[in-house]
Design an enzyme around this catalytic site. Structure first.
Site, PDB file in Angstrom:
ATOM      1  N   ASP A   1       4.783   0.820   4.208  1.00 46.09           N
ATOM      2  CA  ASP A   1       4.646  -0.586   4.583  1.00 46.09           C
ATOM      3  C   ASP A   1       5.867  -1.402   4.151  1.00 46.09           C
ATOM      4  O   ASP A   1       6.326  -2.293   4.875  1.00 46.09           O
ATOM      5  CB  ASP A   1       3.356  -1.172   3.995  1.00 46.09           C
ATOM      6  CG  ASP A   1       2.123  -0.495   4.600  1.00 46.09           C
ATOM      7  OD1 ASP A   1       2.288   0.273   5.568  1.00 46.09           O
ATOM      8  OD2 ASP A   1       1.006  -0.728   4.104  1.00 46.09           O
TER       9      ASP A   1
ATOM     10  N   SER B   1       0.804   7.035   0.641  1.00 47.18           N
ATOM     11  CA  SER B   1       1.051   6.965   2.078  1.00 47.18           C
ATOM     12  C   SER B   1       1.196   5.526   2.547  1.00 47.18           C
ATOM     13  O   SER B   1       1.479   5.285   3.710  1.00 47.18           O
ATOM     14  CB  SER B   1      -0.106   7.620   2.824  1.00 47.18           C
ATOM     15  OG  SER B   1      -1.294   6.916   2.524  1.00 47.18           O
ATOM     16  N   CYS B   2       0.999   4.558   1.652  1.00 49.23           N
ATOM     17  CA  CYS B   2       0.942   3.171   2.128  1.00 49.23           C
ATOM     18  C   CYS B   2       2.080   2.290   1.642  1.00 49.23           C
ATOM     19  O   CYS B   2       2.833   1.755   2.452  1.00 49.23           O
ATOM     20  CB  CYS B   2      -0.389   2.562   1.731  1.00 49.23           C
ATOM     21  SG  CYS B   2      -1.765   3.565   2.262  1.00 49.23           S
ATOM     22  N   PHE B   3       2.212   2.116   0.331  1.00 49.26           N
ATOM     23  CA  PHE B   3       3.243   1.196  -0.172  1.00 49.26           C
ATOM     24  C   PHE B   3       4.632   1.546   0.386  1.00 49.26           C
ATOM     25  O   PHE B   3       5.308   0.667   0.936  1.00 49.26           O
ATOM     26  CB  PHE B   3       3.276   1.200  -1.707  1.00 49.26           C
ATOM     27  CG  PHE B   3       2.123   0.484  -2.368  1.00 49.26           C
ATOM     28  CD1 PHE B   3       1.197  -0.231  -1.636  1.00 49.26           C
ATOM     29  CD2 PHE B   3       1.972   0.525  -3.747  1.00 49.26           C
ATOM     30  CE1 PHE B   3       0.139  -0.883  -2.248  1.00 49.26           C
ATOM     31  CE2 PHE B   3       0.926  -0.125  -4.378  1.00 49.26           C
ATOM     32  CZ  PHE B   3       0.009  -0.830  -3.625  1.00 49.26           C
TER      33      PHE B   3
END
Ligand code: UGA
Length: 428
Positions: free
Chosen positions: A275, A270-272
């Protein structure tokens, strides 16, 4: 993490993965925590000591420290009875790659309206991942407008990014490599320093926007490290070199470090992805170039499909063949399938007419919502009964399977799978 500390009353807005882990850890450290979430069911579960998400040790923390942590849907009680509020709401990606600030704005307005009636100084801290400038240019004006008060005088403001990895988030919180405190005013800085005073790691004091950028730059750099080793790995495979030996040799250089040099089918979660997309979108809007970060993303888009190219060396026509998929979660020890590398692989297999047999110890329930029509196996060994097997997540239990006589294409480096009749790794 012992020693005298000042017990604080903390409210956490957004009892998602970051909010809940943060709340549970502060509760363990002796603070009084109230989580606020618009989802009534979630709040109820937390009050019963049942984590609404799958995260190692979270259940134990919630039940052991239940006298220190409660959840509610009511902003008023939570904000009025606390001194600090951490905003931990989601900042998902919009279709154009920009981040969606609607949850952040809504929660800021709700907090500000309550602070209007509160006669005590209150500190608001952003923990959600937001682009540089957001705390200063979006949160601050909303706080002032809806509270009628002055930030820096009546209200404190800080930005304190999280660096938690799913699956080991509690350990990452309690044994952080560093704590970053972005602050607007001295009183906010001092309050946050007091809160983190017994943590045994460097504490960096910085501006609000530097704190915001540290989070993005860290994630983009880690994603780049993985894409870099995957590119090297693709070359190593052609040259007959073991990429993992190369990573070992590079990693011994203290300037490089071995972490995040595991080559494979790339990064998800859910992040890399979110972002990296947000940085690229920001740069585009602001006329800046992000050549390295865009390449990082491009390598990551291609990498999972290499598994299929290798598979087709052994089974050129996939139409009607049964292909086993070991692993659906974006990484082991989580049920999270967001941007899992198994997704583009399964999409391509379906396109080429293959039948899919899949197994994951935790993520099948989530995956079924996306792909109701593929076959889900009740155990990993059931998957082995296929024309070929693709390893897409590095779950421990996959090391114990009997791969003898099988065709295995490995995207995550499971050593024992090398016993297969035909074995190939994506980068080795
Ligand atoms: C990531 C960061 O690691 C955290 O520091 C950060 O706080 C978090 O995002 C966030 O922004 O909230 P997470 O998404 O939980 O944490 O997952 P990672 O463990 O970093 O793995 C990300 C992906 O990279 C996974 O798909 C994993 O399989 C892959 N990966 C990781 C590799 O392919 N090779 C590696 O060497 C390491």
């Amino acid at each position: 993490m012992l020693g005298y500390f000042m017990k604080m009353n903390i409210s956490i807005v957004g009892a998602g993965y970051v909010g809940l882990v943060t709340g549970a850890c502060f509760a363990k450290l002796g603070h009084k925590v109230t989580c606020v979430d618009i989802n009534r069911e979630k709040a109820q579960k937390i009050n019963e000591g049942i984590p609404p998400i799958f995260e190692q040790d979270l259940e134990e923390l919630l039940s052991t420290y239940k006298q220190n942590i409660t959840a509610t849907t009511d902003y008023n009680t939570a904000i009025t009875n606390s001194d600090i509020t951490f905003i931990c709401v989601g900042t998902p990606t919009l279709k154009n790659g920009n981040i969606d600030l609607s949850f952040l704005k809504d929660s800021t307005i709700s907090i500000a309206k309550i602070l209007k009636e509160k006669n005590k100084w209150h500190l608001v801290v952003i923990k959600s991942t937001v682009l540089p400038g957001t705390t200063q240019n979006v949160v601050l004006p909303l706080l002032e407008k809806h509270s009628g008060k002055k930030v820096g005088i009546d209200i404190g403001l800080g930005m304190n990014p999280e660096f938690l990895k799913e699956g080991v988030a509690i350990k990452d919180f309690l044994e952080s490599d560093r704590i970053v405190i972005g602050y607007y005013d001295e009183k906010s800085l001092n309050t946050l320093k007091e809160l983190y005073k017994n943590f045994n790691c460097p504490i960096l004091e910085t501006t609000l926007s530097a704190a915001e950028m540290i989070k993005y730059a860290s994630n983009a750099f880690l994603a780049t490290k993985i894409s870099f080793i995957n590119e090297i790995g693709n070359m190593c495979k052609k040259l007959g070199i073991d990429t993992y030996a190369v990573a070992e040799g590079m990693g011994l250089d203290k300037r490089i470090g071995r972490a995040f040099l595991d080559s494979g089918i790339g990064w998800g979660g859910s992040c890399f992805p979110k972002d990296v997309d947000a940085l690229i979108a920001w740069a585009k809007e602001n006329n800046e170039k992000t050549r390295i970060i865009e390449s990082t993303r491009e390598v990551n888009q291609q990498q999972p499909l290499r598994l299929i190219t290798i598979l087709k060396k052994h089974i050129p026509k996939l139409q009607g063949k049964t292909i086993g998929i070991l692993g659906l979660a974006f990484k082991p020890d989580t049920d999270d399938i967001r941007e899992s590398r198994a997704i583009p692989i399964i999409d391509q297999l379906i396109k080429e007419g293959a039948n899919i047999k899949a197994y994951d110890p935790e993520a099948m329930k989530n995956f079924k919502k996306l792909y109701p029509n593929i076959n889900y196996c009740s155990s990993a060994s059931d998957v082995l009964n296929s024309d070929a097997i693709l390893i897409t997540t590095k779950w421990d239990e996959f090391t114990e399977l009997d791969y003898k006589g099988k065709i295995v294409i490995d995207g995550r480096r499971i050593e024992t799978a090398k016993r297969a009749k035909i074995y190939e790794g994506v980068c080795w």
